[in-house]
Write an enzyme that holds these catalytic residues in place. Structure first.
Site, PDB file in Angstrom:
ATOM      1  N   GLU A   1       0.803  -1.249   0.087  1.00  0.00           N
ATOM      2  CA  GLU A   1       0.006   0.135   0.069  1.00  0.00           C
ATOM      3  C   GLU A   1       0.879   1.229  -0.098  1.00  0.00           C
ATOM      4  OE1 GLU A   1      -2.845   2.203   3.425  1.00  0.00           O
ATOM      5  OE2 GLU A   1      -1.809   0.290   3.850  1.00  0.00           O
ATOM      6  N   TRP A   2       0.712   2.388  -0.821  1.00  0.00           N
ATOM      7  CA  TRP A   2       1.247   3.492  -0.937  1.00  0.00           C
ATOM      8  C   TRP A   2       0.476   4.459   0.235  1.00  0.00           C
ATOM      9  CZ3 TRP A   2       5.412   5.450  -2.613  1.00  0.00           C
ATOM     10  CH2 TRP A   2       5.681   6.931  -2.385  1.00  0.00           C
ATOM     11  N   LEU A   3       1.437   4.820   1.170  1.00  0.00           N
ATOM     12  CA  LEU A   3       1.349   5.504   2.342  1.00  0.00           C
ATOM     13  C   LEU A   3       1.342   7.342   2.050  1.00  0.00           C
ATOM     14  CD1 LEU A   3       3.192   3.578   5.097  1.00  0.00           C
ATOM     15  CD2 LEU A   3       0.748   3.172   4.418  1.00  0.00           C
TER      16      LEU A   3
ATOM     17  N   ASP B   1      13.686  -3.110  13.837  1.00  0.00           N
ATOM     18  CA  ASP B   1      14.881  -2.444  13.164  1.00  0.00           C
ATOM     19  C   ASP B   1      14.010  -0.804  13.246  1.00  0.00           C
ATOM     20  OD1 ASP B   1      17.051  -1.246  11.996  1.00  0.00           O
ATOM     21  OD2 ASP B   1      16.116  -1.622   9.948  1.00  0.00           O
TER      22      ASP B   1
END
Length: 265
Positions: free
Chosen positions: A78-80, A176
């Site tokens: 998904e593009w945020l 991380d």
């Protein structure tokens, strides 16, 4: 990255593709399709493992990009949307991380190993937390260190049972979590690029503090931490410092030496 291959996998024509910053350890591209979809596409040998980690975090209620598709060495996410962080979104990140850490496993480690680029990350599970931190996070770096640091790191690893809890809750960790792996949008905060395993929750907090400090609102959202956390922090920051030394060179040797000294073993 082959746009022809993407066309076939996604069932739509790629109309634009632009490389994103931060792809030190994997190739990341923003892709727009002719059907209106926009996504982030990653390629690398461990993207299937990353997809499973993102899905585990999502099941725990953590805000992460949705996995749209994973095939071979390709992961579509998904593009945020992006917006500057605010105190409110920092607080939301803290609350989300607390919720993630409330999800626990049966032991310390993960069902599969991982890697940061060419650097393997061992995740074989143990029942003892100090044993996991010594065997899987510190001692694997001994062959690449100068002898003076080898002796000091060996001594520190032997002393871990005196400084780290034997059996803290085996929290689900991002693994991380530095500021580059947080992503803020309008009213939202996400965690990206995980390296999940189960361990002491303080690991994520120590990593978040290694290259700077989160906004004070983060701590409001996260809530109280355990007594003695500041004393344990250098033990946990040693692992990402050793990762940076291995991947990016001798410029990080002084950081490793400083953290070993800060541990006061």
């Amino acid at each position: 990255m082959s746009m022809e291959g993407l066309d076939r996998l996604l069932g739509a024509e790629v109309v634009s593709a632009s490389a994103l910053h931060g792809g030190d350890l994997s190739e990341v591209v923003k892709v727009a399709l002719d059907d209106g979809r926009v996504m982030a596409v990653k390629r690398g040998p461990k993207v299937a493992t990353e997809a499973r980690m993102l899905q585990a975090m999502a099941r725990a209620g953590a805000p992460v990009p949705q996995v749209l598709m994973q095939a071979g060495d390709m992961l579509c996410l998904e593009w945020l949307p992006e917006a500057p962080p605010t105190p409110e979104t920092w607080e939301a990140l803290g609350a989300s991380l607390r919720a993630l850490h409330a999800t626990t496993g049966d032991g310390y480690g993960w069902a599969e190993d991982y890697a940061f680029g060419r650097l393997p990350i061992r995740n074989a599970t143990t029942e003892s937390w100090p044993e996991f931190w010594a065997r899987q996070r510190l001692l694997p770096f001994l062959p690449s260190l100068p002898m003076a640091l080898v002796r000091r790191l060996e001594a520190l690893a032997r002393a871990l049972p005196d400084y780290l809890p034997e059996a803290p809750p085996a929290s689900l960790l991002h693994g991380d979590l530095w500021t580059g792996n947080t992503h803020f949008g309008e009213g939202h905060a996400w965690m990206i690029d995980p390296a999940c395993y189960c361990g002491h929750a303080e690991v994520d907090l120590a990593m978040l503090e290694l290259f700077g400090q989160p906004h004070p609102a983060f701590w409001t959202g996260y809530g109280p931490t355990e007594p003695g956390r500041e004393e344990r922090r250098p033990f946990y920051q040693l692992f990402p410092a050793l990762v940076h030394l291995s991947l990016f060179g001798a410029g990080y040797q002084s950081m490793v030496a400083r953290l070993i000294s800060s541990a006061r073993v």
